[in-house]
Design a protein around this motif. Sequence first.
Motif, PDB file in Angstrom:
ATOM      1  N   UNK A  78      28.459  -2.742 -76.126  1.00 54.80           N
ATOM      2  CA  UNK A  78      29.452  -1.800 -76.656  1.00 54.80           C
ATOM      3  C   UNK A  78      28.936  -0.367 -76.701  1.00 54.80           C
ATOM      4  N   UNK A  79      27.667  -0.158 -76.374  1.00 50.98           N
ATOM      5  CA  UNK A  79      27.110   1.197 -76.352  1.00 50.98           C
ATOM      6  C   UNK A  79      27.207   1.849 -74.972  1.00 50.98           C
ATOM      7  N   UNK A 142      42.761   0.748 -79.420  1.00 53.36           N
ATOM      8  CA  UNK A 142      41.820   0.261 -80.431  1.00 53.36           C
ATOM      9  C   UNK A 142      41.776   1.171 -81.656  1.00 53.36           C
ATOM     10  N   UNK A 143      41.989   2.474 -81.446  1.00 56.10           N
ATOM     11  CA  UNK A 143      41.842   3.431 -82.544  1.00 56.10           C
ATOM     12  C   UNK A 143      43.169   4.109 -82.901  1.00 56.10           C
ATOM     13  N   UNK A 144      44.268   3.476 -82.567  1.00 56.69           N
ATOM     14  CA  UNK A 144      45.550   4.096 -82.898  1.00 56.69           C
ATOM     15  C   UNK A 144      45.805   3.981 -84.401  1.00 56.69           C
ATOM     16  N   UNK A 145      46.564   4.925 -84.900  1.00 59.62           N
ATOM     17  CA  UNK A 145      46.892   4.949 -86.319  1.00 59.62           C
ATOM     18  C   UNK A 145      47.835   3.805 -86.652  1.00 59.62           C
ATOM     19  N   UNK A 268      42.583  13.090 -78.998  1.00 58.83           N
ATOM     20  CA  UNK A 268      42.150  12.142 -80.025  1.00 58.83           C
ATOM     21  C   UNK A 268      40.629  12.175 -80.186  1.00 58.83           C
ATOM     22  N   UNK A 269      39.897  12.313 -79.084  1.00 55.13           N
ATOM     23  CA  UNK A 269      38.446  12.433 -79.179  1.00 55.13           C
ATOM     24  C   UNK A 269      38.053  13.622 -80.052  1.00 55.13           C
ATOM     25  N   UNK A 276      33.672   6.824 -85.051  1.00 52.22           N
ATOM     26  CA  UNK A 276      32.894   5.579 -85.168  1.00 52.22           C
ATOM     27  C   UNK A 276      32.469   5.086 -83.789  1.00 52.22           C
ATOM     28  N   UNK A 277      33.374   5.177 -82.828  1.00 55.29           N
ATOM     29  CA  UNK A 277      33.036   4.783 -81.464  1.00 55.29           C
ATOM     30  C   UNK A 277      31.983   5.717 -80.880  1.00 55.29           C
TER      31      UNK A 277
END
Length: 803
Positions: A78-79, A142-145, A268-269, A276-277
Amino acid sequence: MRTVSWERFCEHALAVARVPLSVRTARNADRLNRGQVGIVSASIDESLFVIAGPGSGKTTASALRILKLLFVDGLEPHEIIATTFTRRAAAVLRSRIIEWGEGIRARILNSGAPLDQRFERLDFNQLRVGTIDSIAQDLLNDFREAGAPRPTPVDAHVFAALMMADGVRTTAAANSRRMLTFLDSLGFNVYGGRLGLGGRASALVEIRERLINDRVDRVALLTDAQRRGTDVDVGLTRALEAIREFETAMREREIFDFAGLNEYFLEVLASGRMDDFLSQLRFILVDEYQDTNFLQESIYFRLADAARRNSGSICVVGDDDQSLYRFRGATVELFAGFRERVRSRLGIEAVETALNKNYRSTKRIVQLVDEFVRSDACFQAARIERKPTLVHGETNAGELPLIGMFEDGEALLAQQVAALIGRLVSGARVQIGDRRSGRHTIMLDPERGSAGDIAILFDSASEYSGAGRERFPLLLRRGLEALDPPILVFNPRGQPLKKQTAVRRLLGLALLCLDPGGSIQATQNIGNAIATELGEWRSEATTFLAAGPTPLRRFVSNWGARRPTRPLSRSTNVSLADLLYKLVTWIPDFQDDVEHLAWLEAIMRAVSAASLLRGFRGELVFAPNAPGDELGTRSVSDAIWRVFSPIADGVIEVEEDLLETLPRNRVNFLTIHQAKGLEFPITIVDVGSELGDGRVAKAFKRYPAGAEKVHLMEDYFRRFSDIGLPGRSGQDRAFDDLTRKYFVAFSRAQDLLILTGHTVATTGLTRAKRPKPMESVATGWRRPGCAPADLWPWRGLPFLLRL
């Protein structure tokens, strides 16, 4: 935590991947590829700038680099992020990582040495490997509100269909003549002011992509246009108004094209939602970096900055000589200047490494390819400075000569090429002699060979010209299909979707079901050209229906009268996709033929896109026994605008990503762009089938007379972008692009390269009463004013053995 030593990893890599990475495992130091070793052995914090020539083993090096990070440096899957340009390339890279990773893990676990349990739980499927678009979509999901919809990207042609219905039709862009003046100034063909809604929509989608990919300051652009106030500037404001209204509608439902998806990803970035990502990211691999645009560079640099802060690195891989996608916003200068740009922006020092050994092609092919790209001295200024020579990797030891097939006319040329292919596919051994009295045998592999080993590459694989003239690909298709036994061709993009007989029958049958008399269509302001096309579909479907099976006639009749086949007490919704799939069952070609499947998929993508929008979302209101029902009529109108009209106007086409897997039992007709990243045992490149009577006086196809549309757009919009103006003239960039295109074409060949065309390609002169030069980059002509004085060092193409 225990990891594997570098030397032990080298042993495993040799056993599993058959790649030597150290002197000890190579046994013969000459077998070592120093470039591959440098890439794979680099430390986790060492960023790399890899110049990788065609067939140089970059996928091998990339896969082993990632595996080394996992097994030797101790990174977790995941890295790591690895991006490629196409889904096909991503699938190859992922499969190679998993296959070799599992093999190396099995050897480690069977070694008997004390090991960390990490090796047993290592999950290679956690690696993020894909195109930047697919990775962006996954991370945004994965990171949507909470409660936010999933971003849905759609294909460029489908997006143009949406633009037609929700951007052009509803704004002044539908009728603005000054917008056509603006488009004409950028090199768009406006057909003498008769550009229809679909053409306007396609142009606006292309302009919008340029605005996004170059990160153009739209406020400054609009302010400048309003200040000057010319017809061109007013046309620009109309275009921007339509684009803005369209984007508002799309953003409401989070529908994106791929450029918009990347723009949203960067937003978004920067927002902090993915911190966290980013806090875990340590390595980024970017393949095909030469086709990166300014927006994508901004994304990669933000990811690279996160990796740097986590003591990681970035590795970019590419080849400026293989940059083909300027028309999609790619900026090859970003690759050439990567080391300086990443140093000034992020303080990262990237080590330059070269992969210049070609393991794909024979020595003669490699020599030709390198000579071609070095011949034009003016082009060298557009290449990476001190770029290493492409050399033969001593893997493909074949000695076949380079072959030329040239005839006085496309029909005769097609006949000769088809005859050669027919002999090879039938299993024959074709004997040819070279100038040194040597004999050579051309044949397909007797065990694994097939028609799919042969690819024919064209500048355009279209089978008809815009004026309806039959082109060489169509003549060659007919020649192959006329053989005994016939040889089939795979060229689903050879004709516009709307011109395919089965497509016309299918959509015509659907219109007879939905609007049998055409009364609903008549109320729609779709324009005469589209109305005529839809009328022709209805007529052809009526003829097909008359000779068709009784159940089909009954089905269409019942639908037209809205007679339900089961009891219905009230209206119900029926998916347009379901109706089309039902009709397809009466058109066998859609079940039996791979080209038809590609066409059907293109239609269904248009239907799927319609389902994402406000309105009826691809649904038809079926009111029992009431064909004039108001809601039912409106749902049909919606389908005509969102699905039928864009196809009839030529907006919907077969996307290249539908061709990820090529059939093995057919000869592949491909554009050079489609062939990028592929390789074929026998590659035939059309270098001038249309040169004979001067039809390809269209300079951009052979010998540019000036800047073309894409270069005019760069010069116009990049005045308002931080990327800055290009450093070369538009004409030079046009020549550069053609040189790169044919460099890619020639380097696809593994064993046999055949150049084909009209005899004019070997003489450089037409045979008209007044012969005129037919210069062509494809046959080795240098650009005007380029030293040395000889503009055609390949005069007569003497290095080819003629068949």
